[in-house]
Write a protein that holds these residues in place. Structure first.
Motif, mmCIF file in Angstrom:
data_model
loop_
_atom_site.group_PDB
_atom_site.id
_atom_site.type_symbol
_atom_site.label_atom_id
_atom_site.label_comp_id
_atom_site.label_asym_id
_atom_site.label_seq_id
_atom_site.Cartn_x
_atom_site.Cartn_y
_atom_site.Cartn_z
ATOM 1 N N VAL A 122 -20.953 -12.036 13.183
ATOM 2 C CA VAL A 122 -21.785 -10.978 13.627
ATOM 3 C C VAL A 122 -20.980 -10.024 14.612
ATOM 4 C CG1 VAL A 122 -23.758 -10.564 15.115
ATOM 5 C CG2 VAL A 122 -23.832 -12.643 13.417
ATOM 6 N N GLY A 123 -19.969 -10.665 15.304
ATOM 7 C CA GLY A 123 -19.204 -9.718 16.194
ATOM 8 C C GLY A 123 -18.446 -8.746 15.594
ATOM 9 N N ASN A 131 -21.021 -4.512 11.390
ATOM 10 C CA ASN A 131 -20.556 -3.398 10.323
ATOM 11 C C ASN A 131 -19.078 -2.811 10.571
ATOM 12 O OD1 ASN A 131 -22.954 -2.896 8.941
ATOM 13 N ND2 ASN A 131 -23.959 -2.748 11.082
ATOM 14 N N LEU A 161 -31.226 -7.360 5.068
ATOM 15 C CA LEU A 161 -32.287 -6.519 6.086
ATOM 16 C C LEU A 161 -32.893 -5.430 5.462
ATOM 17 C CD1 LEU A 161 -33.746 -6.044 8.791
ATOM 18 C CD2 LEU A 161 -31.523 -5.056 9.634
ATOM 19 N N SER A 196 -31.610 -2.549 16.385
ATOM 20 C CA SER A 196 -32.316 -3.721 16.014
ATOM 21 C C SER A 196 -31.484 -4.859 16.193
ATOM 22 C CB SER A 196 -32.606 -3.586 14.494
ATOM 23 O OG SER A 196 -31.766 -3.149 13.767
ATOM 24 N N VAL A 215 -22.033 -9.784 9.066
ATOM 25 C CA VAL A 215 -23.309 -8.935 9.445
ATOM 26 C C VAL A 215 -22.436 -7.756 10.173
ATOM 27 C CG1 VAL A 215 -25.032 -8.995 11.103
ATOM 28 C CG2 VAL A 215 -24.716 -10.943 9.609
ATOM 29 N N GLN A 267 -9.988 -13.045 11.015
ATOM 30 C CA GLN A 267 -11.180 -14.099 10.812
ATOM 31 C C GLN A 267 -11.009 -14.889 9.371
ATOM 32 O OE1 GLN A 267 -14.928 -12.328 11.850
ATOM 33 N NE2 GLN A 267 -14.301 -12.322 14.023
ATOM 34 N N GLU A 326 -16.519 -16.112 20.579
ATOM 35 C CA GLU A 326 -16.567 -14.842 21.260
ATOM 36 C C GLU A 326 -15.328 -14.344 21.868
ATOM 37 O OE1 GLU A 326 -18.053 -12.480 22.228
ATOM 38 O OE2 GLU A 326 -20.184 -12.533 21.707
ATOM 39 N N ILE A 327 -15.395 -13.119 22.444
ATOM 40 C CA ILE A 327 -13.936 -12.629 22.777
ATOM 41 C C ILE A 327 -13.852 -12.898 24.151
ATOM 42 C CG2 ILE A 327 -13.673 -10.779 21.153
ATOM 43 C CD1 ILE A 327 -15.198 -8.958 23.147
ATOM 44 N N GLY A 334 -19.405 -13.298 17.823
ATOM 45 C CA GLY A 334 -20.488 -12.534 18.353
ATOM 46 C C GLY A 334 -21.657 -13.096 19.097
ATOM 47 N N GLY A 390 -23.671 -11.870 22.033
ATOM 48 C CA GLY A 390 -24.384 -10.321 21.834
ATOM 49 C C GLY A 390 -25.855 -10.570 21.579
ATOM 50 N N ASN A 391 -26.290 -9.233 21.297
ATOM 51 C CA ASN A 391 -28.090 -9.281 21.033
ATOM 52 C C ASN A 391 -28.415 -9.900 19.830
ATOM 53 O OD1 ASN A 391 -28.799 -7.639 23.222
ATOM 54 N ND2 ASN A 391 -27.427 -5.894 22.300
ATOM 55 N N ILE A 392 -27.463 -9.628 18.557
ATOM 56 C CA ILE A 392 -27.881 -10.331 17.421
ATOM 57 C C ILE A 392 -27.810 -11.810 17.671
ATOM 58 C CG2 ILE A 392 -27.619 -10.854 14.810
ATOM 59 C CD1 ILE A 392 -26.982 -7.865 14.838
HETATM 60 P P1 NDP Z 1 -25.034 -6.645 18.261
HETATM 61 O O1 NDP Z 1 -25.232 -8.280 18.195
HETATM 62 O O2 NDP Z 1 -26.080 -5.742 18.530
HETATM 63 O O3 NDP Z 1 -24.345 -6.172 16.625
HETATM 64 C C1 NDP Z 1 -23.410 -7.141 16.084
HETATM 65 C C2 NDP Z 1 -22.801 -6.253 14.808
HETATM 66 O O4 NDP Z 1 -23.947 -6.487 13.782
HETATM 67 C C3 NDP Z 1 -22.632 -4.942 14.920
HETATM 68 O O5 NDP Z 1 -21.369 -4.611 14.228
HETATM 69 C C4 NDP Z 1 -23.823 -4.268 14.455
HETATM 70 O O6 NDP Z 1 -23.453 -2.956 13.903
HETATM 71 C C5 NDP Z 1 -24.098 -5.281 13.244
HETATM 72 N N1 NDP Z 1 -25.319 -5.036 12.560
HETATM 73 C C6 NDP Z 1 -25.643 -5.137 11.402
HETATM 74 N N2 NDP Z 1 -26.790 -5.029 11.053
HETATM 75 C C7 NDP Z 1 -27.438 -4.660 12.155
HETATM 76 C C8 NDP Z 1 -28.794 -4.130 12.567
HETATM 77 N N3 NDP Z 1 -29.643 -4.072 11.584
HETATM 78 N N4 NDP Z 1 -29.002 -3.807 13.835
HETATM 79 C C9 NDP Z 1 -27.970 -3.938 14.707
HETATM 80 N N5 NDP Z 1 -26.790 -4.130 14.488
HETATM 81 C C10 NDP Z 1 -26.698 -4.655 13.259
HETATM 82 O O7 NDP Z 1 -24.002 -6.194 19.169
HETATM 83 P P2 NDP Z 1 -23.479 -6.631 20.577
HETATM 84 O O8 NDP Z 1 -22.570 -5.635 21.021
HETATM 85 O O9 NDP Z 1 -24.625 -6.782 21.493
HETATM 86 O O10 NDP Z 1 -22.692 -8.005 20.293
HETATM 87 C C11 NDP Z 1 -21.563 -8.200 19.641
HETATM 88 C C12 NDP Z 1 -20.619 -9.260 20.244
HETATM 89 O O11 NDP Z 1 -19.587 -9.280 19.398
HETATM 90 C C13 NDP Z 1 -20.515 -9.028 21.625
HETATM 91 O O12 NDP Z 1 -20.757 -10.226 22.435
HETATM 92 C C14 NDP Z 1 -18.799 -9.045 21.651
HETATM 93 O O13 NDP Z 1 -18.170 -9.618 22.526
HETATM 94 C C15 NDP Z 1 -18.511 -9.739 20.315
HETATM 95 N N6 NDP Z 1 -17.617 -9.152 19.766
HETATM 96 C C16 NDP Z 1 -16.520 -9.745 18.922
HETATM 97 C C17 NDP Z 1 -15.432 -9.647 18.300
HETATM 98 C C18 NDP Z 1 -14.802 -10.608 17.744
HETATM 99 O O14 NDP Z 1 -15.331 -11.579 17.178
HETATM 100 N N7 NDP Z 1 -13.334 -10.528 17.482
HETATM 101 C C19 NDP Z 1 -15.162 -8.216 18.387
HETATM 102 C C20 NDP Z 1 -15.782 -7.213 18.983
HETATM 103 C C21 NDP Z 1 -17.069 -7.819 19.575
HETATM 104 P P3 NDP Z 1 -23.664 -1.572 14.504
HETATM 105 O O15 NDP Z 1 -22.703 -1.581 15.691
HETATM 106 O O16 NDP Z 1 -23.443 -0.584 13.284
HETATM 107 O O17 NDP Z 1 -25.250 -1.802 14.957
#
Ligand code: NDP
Length: 326
Positions: free
Chosen positions: A87-88, A131, A158, A237, A129, A112, A42-43, A11, A14-16
């Motif tokens: 994280v993803g 969820n 966290l 967050s 990380v 994974q 990443e995907i 991931g 993504g944002n994190i």
């Molecule tokens: P984020 O980076 O914001 O979040 C990623 C994950 O962290 C979510 O499951 C989120 O859960 C979780 N999380 C844990 N603690 C926290 C917290 N305190 N605050 C916010 N999130 C938290 O998500 P994005 O959508 O920006 O990025 C995800 C990336 O993952 C994307 O780039 C996507 O392409 C990639 N991805 C990869 C996959 C894989 O590896 N097969 C599958 C799907 C996506 P919650 O949703 O509950 O907030």
């Protein structure tokens, strides 16, 4: 200068991920003398965005960043990885129940887990990380049976950091003045931030801070902090989650200080009444890259009820994914 270690992140675009990578590359996790090679996963649809992130990483000219590799699948992305941040994950979409989210994410963590077993380094340590992180970590670990137990964990740091910060503010102290604040159970609203054993400037939190506030305000404040951030920021967050992931792995890498505890969700063998075979957050100490669950903590009836409720939730989650547990 030490030899570089390989650090994989899923991931990564993504944002994190965006908040995490630059701090890792700056040396915030493993220290100023430990170079790293980032392996960013990443995907396929996110690989272009990931290229942009890689350009920015390169533009920082970080002295400790000895390489950046990218992959669109975990089998390639985890090759030789010593440290893995998972994280993803599929985000919760509108109308999705927790059970739907668990099922949607399950297969990702099956793949994974298999990739960690087949490709990662022998000394691999991983934190989930994405969820629902406890149950995702359980699926992952069960699909990596050749990886020593306890190497795949989930993040509750966290929640711990949020609890520390709330108590410090209330007591007029610094975050570094608060010790032994740990979170038990699931990373979900059922988690229990255990203020009964925490201290602030060496004094029991229960005597340093108004007891009514602890009972009525503190636990909901910590439990609903994620929702409060979404409400205020219009987005969930990310930087604080990334920072907590760094704290989790940094503590695992460097160890806890004498007398210090931290929270990690790790395989349960029924300690403190937790269901066996779930990933339960316990108070742990860390030394030499190995964690130890702290023994002999006495819990009040109130705390025991909280531990039982969060344990029940984890046992239910395990039931939902039982077909994915290898
Ligand atoms: P984020 O980076 O914001 O979040 C990623 C994950 O962290 C979510 O499951 C989120 O859960 C979780 N999380 C844990 N603690 C926290 C917290 N305190 N605050 C916010 N999130 C938290 O998500 P994005 O959508 O920006 O990025 C995800 C990336 O993952 C994307 O780039 C996507 O392409 C990639 N991805 C990869 C996959 C894989 O590896 N097969 C599958 C799907 C996506 P919650 O949703 O509950 O907030």
């Amino acid at each position: 200068m030490k030899a570089p270690i390989r650090v994989a992140i899923t991931g990564a675009a993504g944002n994190i991920g965006y908040a995490l990578l630059f701090r890792l590359a700056a040396g915030d996790c493993y220290g100023p003398d430990q170079p790293i090679i980032l392996q960013l996963v990443e995907i396929p649809p996110a690989m272009k965005a990931l290229d942009g992130v890689c350009m920015e990483l390169a533009d920082c000219a970080f002295p400790l960043l000895h390489g950046i590799e990218t992959a669109d699948n975990p089998a390639d992305g985890f090759k030789g990885a010593n440290q893995i941040f998972m994280v993803g994950a599929r985000p919760r979409s509108k109308g999705m129940e927790r059970a739907d989210l668990i099922q949607a994410n399950g297969p990702i963590f099956v793949a994974q887990g298999k990739a960690i077993e087949s490709a990662a380094a022998d000394d691999v340590r991983a934190v989930v990380v994405g969820n629902p992180c406890n149950t995702n970590a359980l699926i992952c670990a069960k699909n990596a049976p050749g990886v020593p137990e306890g190497r795949i964990t989930a993040m509750t740091r966290l929640d711990q950091n949020r609890a520390v910060s709330q108590v410090a503010t209330k007591a007029g102290a610094l975050a570094s003045d608060v010790e032994r604040m740990v979170v038990w159970g699931n990373h979900s609203p059922t988690m229990f931030a255990d203020y009964f054993h925490a201290t602030v400037k060496g004094q029991a939190v229960t005597s340093a801070v108004d007891e009514g506030w602890l009972q009525n305000d503190f636990l909901p404040l910590v439990g609903k902090r994620g929702a409060a951030i979404i409400e205020a920021r219009g987005a969930s967050s990310a930087a604080s989650a990334a920072s907590a992931a760094i704290d989790h792995m940094s503590t695992w890498w460097h160890g806890t200080k004498e007398g210090q505890w931290t929270s990690m969700a790790v395989p349960s063998h029924g300690q403190y009444g937790a269901p066996e075979g779930v990933m339960f957050s316990f108070a742990v100490t860390v030394s030499g890259g190995e964690y130890q669950i702290v023994d002999g903590i006495e819990h009040s009836d109130f705390a025991k009820e909280k531990l039982a409720a969060t344990g029940d939730e984890l046992a239910n989650e395990r039931e939902v994914v039982k077909d994915l547990l290898g």
